[in-house]
Design a protein around this motif. Structure first.
Motif, PDB file in Angstrom:
ATOM      1  N   GLU A  44       0.840  -1.189   0.000  1.00 52.40           N
ATOM      2  CA  GLU A  44       0.000   0.000   0.000  1.00 52.40           C
ATOM      3  C   GLU A  44       0.874   1.237   0.000  1.00 52.40           C
ATOM      4  O   GLU A  44       2.101   1.138   0.078  1.00 52.40           O
ATOM      5  CB  GLU A  44      -0.890  -0.029   1.237  1.00 52.40           C
ATOM      6  CG  GLU A  44      -1.854  -1.184   1.218  1.00 52.40           C
ATOM      7  CD  GLU A  44      -2.729  -1.182   2.451  1.00 52.40           C
ATOM      8  OE1 GLU A  44      -3.710  -0.436   2.445  1.00 52.40           O
ATOM      9  OE2 GLU A  44      -2.428  -1.902   3.401  1.00 52.40           O
ATOM     10  N   HIS A  70       0.157  -1.288  -6.506  1.00 51.76           N
ATOM     11  CA  HIS A  70      -0.673  -1.473  -5.322  1.00 51.76           C
ATOM     12  C   HIS A  70      -1.768  -2.478  -5.639  1.00 51.76           C
ATOM     13  O   HIS A  70      -2.495  -2.904  -4.768  1.00 51.76           O
ATOM     14  CB  HIS A  70      -1.297  -0.143  -4.912  1.00 51.76           C
ATOM     15  CG  HIS A  70      -2.308   0.349  -5.897  1.00 51.76           C
ATOM     16  ND1 HIS A  70      -1.956   0.836  -7.127  1.00 51.76           N
ATOM     17  CD2 HIS A  70      -3.653   0.375  -5.848  1.00 51.76           C
ATOM     18  CE1 HIS A  70      -3.052   1.167  -7.782  1.00 51.76           C
ATOM     19  NE2 HIS A  70      -4.090   0.903  -7.040  1.00 51.76           N
ATOM     20  N   LEU A 101      -2.975  -5.982  -6.697  1.00 49.24           N
ATOM     21  CA  LEU A 101      -2.550  -7.373  -6.768  1.00 49.24           C
ATOM     22  C   LEU A 101      -2.885  -7.994  -8.119  1.00 49.24           C
ATOM     23  O   LEU A 101      -2.118  -8.784  -8.663  1.00 49.24           O
ATOM     24  CB  LEU A 101      -3.259  -8.179  -5.680  1.00 49.24           C
ATOM     25  CG  LEU A 101      -2.704  -8.049  -4.266  1.00 49.24           C
ATOM     26  CD1 LEU A 101      -3.665  -8.664  -3.281  1.00 49.24           C
ATOM     27  CD2 LEU A 101      -1.356  -8.737  -4.191  1.00 49.24           C
ATOM     28  N   ALA A 102      -4.034  -7.613  -8.667  1.00 45.89           N
ATOM     29  CA  ALA A 102      -4.469  -8.229  -9.909  1.00 45.89           C
ATOM     30  C   ALA A 102      -3.527  -7.893 -11.054  1.00 45.89           C
ATOM     31  O   ALA A 102      -3.234  -8.743 -11.903  1.00 45.89           O
ATOM     32  CB  ALA A 102      -5.887  -7.768 -10.233  1.00 45.89           C
ATOM     33  N   ALA A 106      -0.501  -9.970 -10.635  1.00 43.85           N
ATOM     34  CA  ALA A 106      -0.805 -11.372 -10.885  1.00 43.85           C
ATOM     35  C   ALA A 106      -0.838 -11.680 -12.373  1.00 43.85           C
ATOM     36  O   ALA A 106      -0.563 -12.802 -12.797  1.00 43.85           O
ATOM     37  CB  ALA A 106      -2.144 -11.723 -10.250  1.00 43.85           C
ATOM     38  N   GLN A 107      -1.176 -10.676 -13.173  1.00 43.08           N
ATOM     39  CA  GLN A 107      -1.293 -10.940 -14.606  1.00 43.08           C
ATOM     40  C   GLN A 107       0.039 -11.095 -15.296  1.00 43.08           C
ATOM     41  O   GLN A 107       0.139 -11.795 -16.289  1.00 43.08           O
ATOM     42  CB  GLN A 107      -2.042  -9.770 -15.245  1.00 43.08           C
ATOM     43  CG  GLN A 107      -3.482 -10.075 -15.319  1.00 43.08           C
ATOM     44  CD  GLN A 107      -4.139  -9.327 -16.422  1.00 43.08           C
ATOM     45  OE1 GLN A 107      -3.797  -8.190 -16.689  1.00 43.08           O
ATOM     46  NE2 GLN A 107      -5.059  -9.966 -17.069  1.00 43.08           N
ATOM     47  N   VAL A 138       2.804 -16.405  -7.731  1.00 47.48           N
ATOM     48  CA  VAL A 138       1.515 -15.789  -8.040  1.00 47.48           C
ATOM     49  C   VAL A 138       0.366 -16.782  -7.877  1.00 47.48           C
ATOM     50  O   VAL A 138      -0.690 -16.436  -7.365  1.00 47.48           O
ATOM     51  CB  VAL A 138       1.547 -15.213  -9.475  1.00 47.48           C
ATOM     52  CG1 VAL A 138       0.150 -14.998  -9.998  1.00 47.48           C
ATOM     53  CG2 VAL A 138       2.314 -13.897  -9.484  1.00 47.48           C
ATOM     54  N   ALA A 139       0.608 -18.014  -8.265  1.00 45.17           N
ATOM     55  CA  ALA A 139      -0.457 -19.012  -8.224  1.00 45.17           C
ATOM     56  C   ALA A 139      -0.970 -19.229  -6.804  1.00 45.17           C
ATOM     57  O   ALA A 139      -2.101 -19.669  -6.605  1.00 45.17           O
ATOM     58  CB  ALA A 139       0.051 -20.325  -8.809  1.00 45.17           C
ATOM     59  N   VAL A 141      -4.213 -16.509  -4.307  1.00 45.16           N
ATOM     60  CA  VAL A 141      -5.574 -16.772  -3.873  1.00 45.16           C
ATOM     61  C   VAL A 141      -5.583 -18.099  -3.115  1.00 45.16           C
ATOM     62  O   VAL A 141      -5.283 -19.139  -3.673  1.00 45.16           O
ATOM     63  CB  VAL A 141      -6.528 -16.839  -5.075  1.00 45.16           C
ATOM     64  CG1 VAL A 141      -7.932 -17.205  -4.611  1.00 45.16           C
ATOM     65  CG2 VAL A 141      -6.550 -15.510  -5.792  1.00 45.16           C
ATOM     66  N   LEU A 201      -5.328  -8.610   2.214  1.00 45.44           N
ATOM     67  CA  LEU A 201      -5.277  -7.808   0.981  1.00 45.44           C
ATOM     68  C   LEU A 201      -6.072  -8.491  -0.119  1.00 45.44           C
ATOM     69  O   LEU A 201      -6.841  -7.856  -0.840  1.00 45.44           O
ATOM     70  CB  LEU A 201      -3.828  -7.664   0.506  1.00 45.44           C
ATOM     71  CG  LEU A 201      -3.020  -6.481   0.995  1.00 45.44           C
ATOM     72  CD1 LEU A 201      -1.726  -6.398   0.202  1.00 45.44           C
ATOM     73  CD2 LEU A 201      -3.806  -5.193   0.821  1.00 45.44           C
ATOM     74  N   VAL A 202      -5.866  -9.785  -0.256  1.00 39.57           N
ATOM     75  CA  VAL A 202      -6.554 -10.520  -1.313  1.00 39.57           C
ATOM     76  C   VAL A 202      -8.066 -10.500  -1.053  1.00 39.57           C
ATOM     77  O   VAL A 202      -8.859 -10.328  -1.975  1.00 39.57           O
ATOM     78  CB  VAL A 202      -6.031 -11.970  -1.388  1.00 39.57           C
ATOM     79  CG1 VAL A 202      -6.856 -12.781  -2.368  1.00 39.57           C
ATOM     80  CG2 VAL A 202      -4.569 -11.975  -1.797  1.00 39.57           C
ATOM     81  N   ALA A 261      -9.794  -8.248   0.547  1.00 35.65           N
ATOM     82  CA  ALA A 261     -10.403  -6.921   0.594  1.00 35.65           C
ATOM     83  C   ALA A 261     -10.875  -6.452  -0.771  1.00 35.65           C
ATOM     84  O   ALA A 261     -11.675  -5.529  -0.876  1.00 35.65           O
ATOM     85  CB  ALA A 261      -9.419  -5.911   1.179  1.00 35.65           C
ATOM     86  N   ILE A 262     -10.353  -7.050  -1.823  1.00 29.69           N
ATOM     87  CA  ILE A 262     -10.731  -6.585  -3.164  1.00 29.69           C
ATOM     88  C   ILE A 262     -11.839  -7.474  -3.705  1.00 29.69           C
ATOM     89  O   ILE A 262     -11.672  -8.687  -3.797  1.00 29.69           O
ATOM     90  CB  ILE A 262      -9.554  -6.693  -4.155  1.00 29.69           C
ATOM     91  CG1 ILE A 262      -8.237  -6.467  -3.428  1.00 29.69           C
ATOM     92  CG2 ILE A 262      -9.711  -5.760  -5.300  1.00 29.69           C
ATOM     93  CD1 ILE A 262      -7.089  -6.976  -4.244  1.00 29.69           C
ATOM     94  N   PRO A 263     -12.951  -6.864  -4.080  1.00 28.62           N
ATOM     95  CA  PRO A 263     -13.960  -7.687  -4.737  1.00 28.62           C
ATOM     96  C   PRO A 263     -13.470  -8.105  -6.121  1.00 28.62           C
ATOM     97  O   PRO A 263     -12.842  -7.308  -6.821  1.00 28.62           O
ATOM     98  CB  PRO A 263     -15.170  -6.761  -4.838  1.00 28.62           C
ATOM     99  CG  PRO A 263     -14.643  -5.390  -4.683  1.00 28.62           C
ATOM    100  CD  PRO A 263     -13.343  -5.470  -3.971  1.00 28.62           C
ATOM    101  N   THR A 264     -13.691  -9.335  -6.502  1.00 30.29           N
ATOM    102  CA  THR A 264     -13.337  -9.763  -7.853  1.00 30.29           C
ATOM    103  C   THR A 264     -14.620 -10.102  -8.590  1.00 30.29           C
ATOM    104  O   THR A 264     -15.712  -9.978  -8.040  1.00 30.29           O
ATOM    105  CB  THR A 264     -12.448 -11.019  -7.824  1.00 30.29           C
ATOM    106  OG1 THR A 264     -13.231 -12.087  -7.305  1.00 30.29           O
ATOM    107  CG2 THR A 264     -11.230 -10.809  -6.953  1.00 30.29           C
TER     108      THR A 264
END
Lengths: 321, 247, 640
Positions: free
Chosen positions: C350, C515, C517-518, C521-522, C541-542, C545, C556-557, C559-562
């Motif tokens: 962050e 900041h 993660l997505a 991750a890509q 990365v795998a 989640v 952190l993972v 807290a973000i809606p996917t």
């Protein structure tokens, strides 16, 4: 403005600036026309003195056209202006345009060299001061620079002129103390006009340089590991020039005004000395003419600086209103 | 409980058309997500509803009544993206919230301020602080309290989490959802983040180049997008888990 | 977004700050100067008035002597006394003119906000025209109208100050009127006048006060100038300018007498300047810093032993990297990482976690006054501490593409100079390479685009151009610091794809800081999670989640809606806020916000230790991971 010109941002910018110049000139012309009417009491009587006979006052009023209706006076004034006629001086009875054209060159002869000198000294000085003192290096040098330029900024130009005369004409008689003569007579007036604006401008340039050095694109330039010469001259200089000149633009118009005081110190036969005499003698047509010359010169300088900046930094044309 | 209806809203700046002929209904007590790329006009639309952008044509109706050019505390309130800019740095948090309250006595005012601060999870004793003593997430809570203190029928949230850190973002979204369900206001939730919009909204509207290109129930729009813009936006959502990408 | 201003130190009221500033040497000087001026202005005419006016025909035009310190004028009056007596009139006129200028300027400046759009524009345009004229011309014009004399001059100079003051106020109010908080007040139905009194005036008060002192200094100079020209104060009254005028003719006889009133003008002008400085300092722009703490003692600590697992032949090898500031704050507190050749590594955290400073330290670009220390920091076999010359093997991509290209230079030039300086190419070769690189990052019609300046590029194209700049050489590492944060979602994807493509084509390693993660991750294979200046987890990365071991990473993972989050569940939240770089640093930095924290977490800091293959975590209670007991520091066990 719906012409196709506005599609090109630069053309739109140029158009807006031209329009502003025209409006400002119109304001200037109207103000200088209105001046004599704004003076409380009877300006002609005030100019000729209380002892002047009523017949003389009436005759003078007639020759100034003040007995005409206001609107027709304005039209006549504009018409004469377009033909380059500015009326006659009350005190000398000479045409104002003739007085101005005989006095203007002397003013330009000190103003133009001063202008060039200011640019030539302030920009390298301010930039090197910034580069040498950035990142908290040479704290004492920084203090010396800011103190010296700050002190100079607090000194009025005419006072510096008096000081220079006291030092280099009275104490050490190297240069003549007054009046126009050979090349040596130009040194003190030009210096008096140069030193203070150069100090003020170099302060501005230093601050602007520090700002530019902190910009993201200068970090990109650092990431490229360029030699210092390219880093400062190619990457920093163009950016700080545009912003410093925007801020310094006012300085150049005030330089013109500065000549008024300097000419009075050195008894220089320019426009500045003339306008002061004209104001004290209440020679309104002459004041009017000189105000017009000074005013339009300032407007043209501002306009030229704006256009130059617009060309150098196309982004400013989008920002600028 | 209010509904918000936009009829043929057009916003022009000189020659540039930012929003063109948008019709949208946000039914009472529901959340509509408004998505689009930058420059799609979604923020301008939100500003136009509260009168911060000039409406060239069209009507804004709240509960069927034209909002028109009325002055004073509106039934629609907006929460801005950047909580560092939306609070006056010289005004205490309490004064900022109080500004939104109807004029009443001093005592009533301070209890109301305390109530709204508590509602968004800010300790009422912090009402005397200026915003610079608060973190981004706390500021955004205060901005929310200020908007709610005006008792809006409709709330517009303009990218309210995109200036916040990830760990704070979740808390603000939880709070917003909870308050919406509790107070029952209609909400237009503007965001570029489809996942966030999906999480909060009952209905999704998609904008592109100033036009509304698709609008429908969240599930339908995100599962079977009809417009190319929606499909592009969906394809551009970065995902954490590689497994999702494969599916 | 991580680059917003961090919450600053709580500021106290202006009055408090003013009082604090007045205690600094500058404040003391300013205050003393003001008091001296006031005393001279009040008492001067009473004490020396008689002497200043006494005509002495026996002592005309004398030089300085014991009886007359600065000599006498052409009527035999004592010049020193006259300079002292002139203080009152000079100050009075200056202050009156300043009041006229400031009040007029404030009224005209605020008018556009209060008046309707049309009238407001008229006022703005009028002021715009008026400021183009130099002040002195104004003064001369107005002096002609008002007539020669002190009252006329006072009005003339006061009115002449109005346009510039009005312009300043207009600019300030315009920027405040455009701010979100004024917009919010408008939506709440706050009226125009309340808007001005509650939001505008308080926010422009400090800069206006600063300008007023500067204006006063300017007015003092103008006044003396006008009197000097004989257009201001008229005999028998006199101010400093008038005295200067009278003495100029005697400059050959008594130069000190001619300069003395001038010195008074300058000293008074400087006093106004000092008062302005005090205001500027108190208003925070140049606020006195609280006592600077001595540099942190951390640097003196013996560096921890190098990890034995340090990979041979890694591209980047960093051990115990620290970035500190002179006030003792440490933003990066002992980061160790390796980047293999061709590896794509993500660095996530962050705002304030120190991730950007870590990246800048690798590129030797940490801004002043940050200081970098490390037990080891090598890049491609070179020790960066002794030889920071990275040449073209390292490419940087920054967050804001709008700001990271030089607006004054053509894009092609900014690329080609890299080849000219580092690869010894000729101008033509370099230009051709630049065009080639621009087309390599898929900028259409690259040859034409190379001749354009950055403002003609869109945001996405600028970021491509920056990437192309890094490709002018043959980079072994690309550091991308939030490269997509400032970009639109659709463009973000293209830039990420481009970075991935650059990696496969050039074989360069990638360090991607974000900041989000997505985003990481890509593109990346491995992720480092930073919290409060330290790496808390290192994982593939795998595993992000479901497989993360550190509670912070898991939060952190969560807290973000996917796109698969159930809308009916609450998002995971992390209570509290991250520690500031200056906060006390004991135990695990995350402990105050962690649900699993125990006393041990609060007292002893967990080190980043490895488990499984290629995974590391700094936590006493990692989720789902079994740490080999012998790896834990023994002393830490004892302390808990």
């Amino acid at each position: 403005m719906t012409t196709a010109l506005t599609r090109n941002p630069w053309a739109g910018f140029a158009l807006r600036r031209c329009w502003r110049l025209l409006v400002s000139l119109a304001v200037l012309v109207t103000a200088s026309f209105a001046m004599i009417h704004l003076i409380p009491g009877d300006p002609v009587r005030a100019a000729l003195g209380t002892t002047a006979s009523p017949a003389l006052v009436a005759a003078e009023k007639h020759s100034l056209g003040l007995d005409q209706p206001l609107l027709s006076q304005y039209v006549t004034f504009l018409g004469n202006l377009f033909r380059g006629r500015l009326g006659e001086s009350i005190s000398t009875q000479l045409p104002v345009s003739q007085i101005i054209s005989s006095r203007l060159p002397a003013t330009l002869e000190i103003a133009v060299p001063a202008f060039v000198l200011i640019l030539l000294t302030a920009i390298p000085l301010g930039m090197s001061a910034a580069v040498l003192t950035k990142d908290g290096r040479r704290r004492r040098g920084e203090l010396a620079f800011t103190t010296a330029t700050g002190l100079l900024g607090a000194v009025p130009e005419y006072l510096l002129a008096v000081g220079l005369v006291a030092a280099f004409a009275v104490a050490l008689p190297i240069f003549p103390a007054a009046s126009q003569g050979g090349p040596s007579s130009y040194v003190l007036p030009v210096l008096s006009l140069t030193v203070i604006p150069a100090a003020v401008l170099s302060r501005i340039v230093r601050v602007e340089t520090l700002r530019v050095l902190g910009e993201d694109y200068m970090r990109t330039a650092r990431a490229k590991r360029l030699p210092a010469r390219l880093h400062y001259l190619r990457h920093a200089l163009p950016n700080l020039l545009t912003s410093s000149l925007t801020l310094g633009g006012m300085l150049f118009t005030s330089l013109l005004a500065g000549t008024v005081l300097i000419e009075n110190v050195f008894a220089w036969p320019g426009l500045g000395a003339t306008i002061v005499t004209a104001i004290t003698q209440k020679d309104y047509p002459l004041v009017q003419g000189i105000v017009l010359v000074y005013g339009s010169a300032s407007l043209l300088i501002t306009f030229a600086v704006d256009m130059a900046l617009g060309l150098a930094d196309p982004q400013s044309t989008i920002r600028g209103s | 409980m209010s509904s918000l209806e936009l009829r043929g809203i057009t916003v022009r700046y000189g020659r540039f058309t930012a929003v063109e002929n948008v019709d949208l209904l946000v039914p009472e007590g529901t959340v509509t997500g408004l998505v689009g790329g930058s420059g799609s006009g979604k923020s301008t639309l939100g500003k136009a509803v509260v009168g911060l952008a000039p409406i060239t044509a069209g009507q804004v109706l709240v509960d069927g009544g034209d909002l028109g050019r009325r002055r004073g505390r509106g039934p629609v309130q907006l929460v801005f993206q950047n909580p560092y800019a939306s609070l006056d740095p010289r005004m205490t948090v309490g004064a900022a919230v109080a500004e939104a309250l109807p004029r009443t006595g001093r005592a009533a005012r301070s209890t109301e301020v305390a109530r709204y601060l508590e509602l968004v999870g800010i300790d009422p004793s912090r009402a005397v602080l200026t915003p610079d003593a608060l973190s981004g997430g706390q500021r955004q809570r205060v901005a929310l309290a200020r908007a709610l203190a005006a008792r809006p029928g409709v709330l517009i949230a303009d990218e309210i989490t995109s200036a916040l850190d990830v760990s704070v973002q979740g808390a603000v979204l939880n709070l917003l959802r909870e308050l919406q369900r509790e107070l029952g206001f209609a909400m237009l939730f503007i965001s570029h983040n489809l996942a966030v919009v999906r999480y909060l909204s009952d209905q999704v509207a998609v904008m592109d180049e100033g036009r509304l290109v698709e609008c429908g129930p969240t599930d339908r729009v995100l599962r079977q997008p009809e417009h190319a813009t929606t499909r592009t936006l969906l394809a551009c959502v970065p995902t954490i888990s590689p497994a999702e990408e494969a599916s | 977004m991580p680059h917003l201003p961090s919450p600053s130190v709580p500021s106290s009221s202006l009055l408090h700050r003013l009082r604090r500033t007045l205690r600094t040497p500058l404040g003391v000087t300013a205050l003393t100067a003001c008091i001296v001026l006031a005393v001279v202005a009040v008492l001067g005419p009473m004490l020396f008035g008689a002497e200043a006016d006494r005509v002495d025909t026996n002592a005309i035009d004398q030089g300085s002597s014991m009886a007359h310190l600065l000599g006498t004028d052409d009527l035999g009056r004592d010049i020193a006394a006259r300079v002292v007596v002139a203080t009152r009139l000079s100050l009075e006129l200056t202050l009156q003119a300043t009041v006229i200028g400031v009040v007029g300027g404030l009224l005209l400046g605020v008018a556009p906000t209060v008046l309707g759009r049309r009238l407001g524009r008229l006022v703005t345009a009028t002021v715009g025209v008026l400021v183009a004229f130099p002040g002195l011309l104004f003064v001369l014009f107005l002096a002609t109208v008002f007539g020669v004399g002190s009252t006329g001059a006072m009005f003339a100079i006061g009115v002449a100050t109005v346009p510039s003051m009005a312009r300043l106020v207009q600019n300030m109010t315009a920027s405040i009127a455009g701010s979100d908080y004024v917009a919010a007040a408008r939506i709440l139905g706050v009226g125009r006048f309340r808007l001005v009194s509650r939001h505008l005036l308080p926010n422009i008060a400090e800069p206006s006060a600063l300008f007023a002192t500067q204006a006063a200094a300017g007015i003092l100079l103008s006044f003396s100038g006008l009197s000097f020209l004989g257009l201001g104060v008229q005999a028998p009254q006199y101010d400093w300018g008038r005295l200067l005028n009278e003495q100029l003719n005697g400059i050959y006889v008594n130069p000190v007498a001619a300069l003395a009133p001038g010195v008074a003008v300058v000293l008074t002008g400087l006093t106004f300047g000092l008062v302005g400085e005090v205001f500027a300092k108190a208003s925070g722009r140049r606020a006195p810093l609280s006592r600077q703490q001595p540099p942190s003692e951390q640097s003196a600590m013996a560096p921890a032993p190098l990890p034995d697992e340090s990979a041979e032949g890694a591209l980047v090898q960093v051990h115990d990297l620290r970035v500190g500031f002179p006030d003792g704050r440490e933003a990066v507190r002992g980061v160790s990482l390796t980047i293999g050749h061709g590896e794509a590594l993500g660095l996530v955290g962050e705002s304030g976690s120190g991730k950007s400073l870590t990246a800048l330290a690798l590129a030797d670009l940490v801004p002043h006054p940050g200081r970098v220390q490390a037990a080891e920091i090598t890049f491609d076999g070179h020790d960066l501490r002794s030889d920071p010359h990275l040449g073209t093997t390292l490419a940087m991509v920054f967050q804001d593409p709008m700001a990271s290209l030089n607006p004054a230079l053509r894009v092609g030039r900014q690329l080609s100079e890299v080849a000219e300086v580092h690869l010894g190419s000729t101008r033509a070769q370099a230009r051709a390479r630049a065009v080639d690189r621009l087309s390599a990052v898929r900028i259409p019609s690259a040859a034409r685009r190379a001749r354009q300046r950055p403002h003609e590029y869109s945001g996405g194209m600028r970021q491509r151009a920056v990437i192309a700049m890094g490709l002018m050489g043959e980079p072994k590492l690309v550091i991308a610091d939030e490269p997509t944060t400032a970009l639109d979602v659709t463009v973000q994807q293209q830039v990420l794809d481009l970075l991935a493509e650059v990696r496969t084509e050039t074989g360069a390693a990638l360090l991607l800081i974000s900041h989000d993660l997505a985003v990481v991750a890509q593109v990346c294979e491995r992720v480092l999670v930073m919290y409060a200046g330290r790496i808390v987890e290192d994982l593939p990365v795998a595993e992000l989640v479901g497989g993360a071991a550190h509670p912070y990473t898991r939060a952190l993972v969560g807290a973000i809606p996917t796109m698969t989050t159930d809308p009916n569940t609450e998002l995971a939240t992390i209570p509290g806020r991250p520690p500031e770089p200056g906060d006390a640093d004991q135990g695990c930095s995350f402990a105050p916000r962690c649900a699993l924290a125990t006393d041990r977490c609060r007292s002893t800091r967990p080190e980043l230790v490895g488990f499984d293959t290629g995974r590391r975590v700094a936590c006493w209670h990692p989720v789902g991971a079994v740490l080999p007991l012998d790896v834990r520091p023994v002393d830490a066990e004892a302390a808990s």
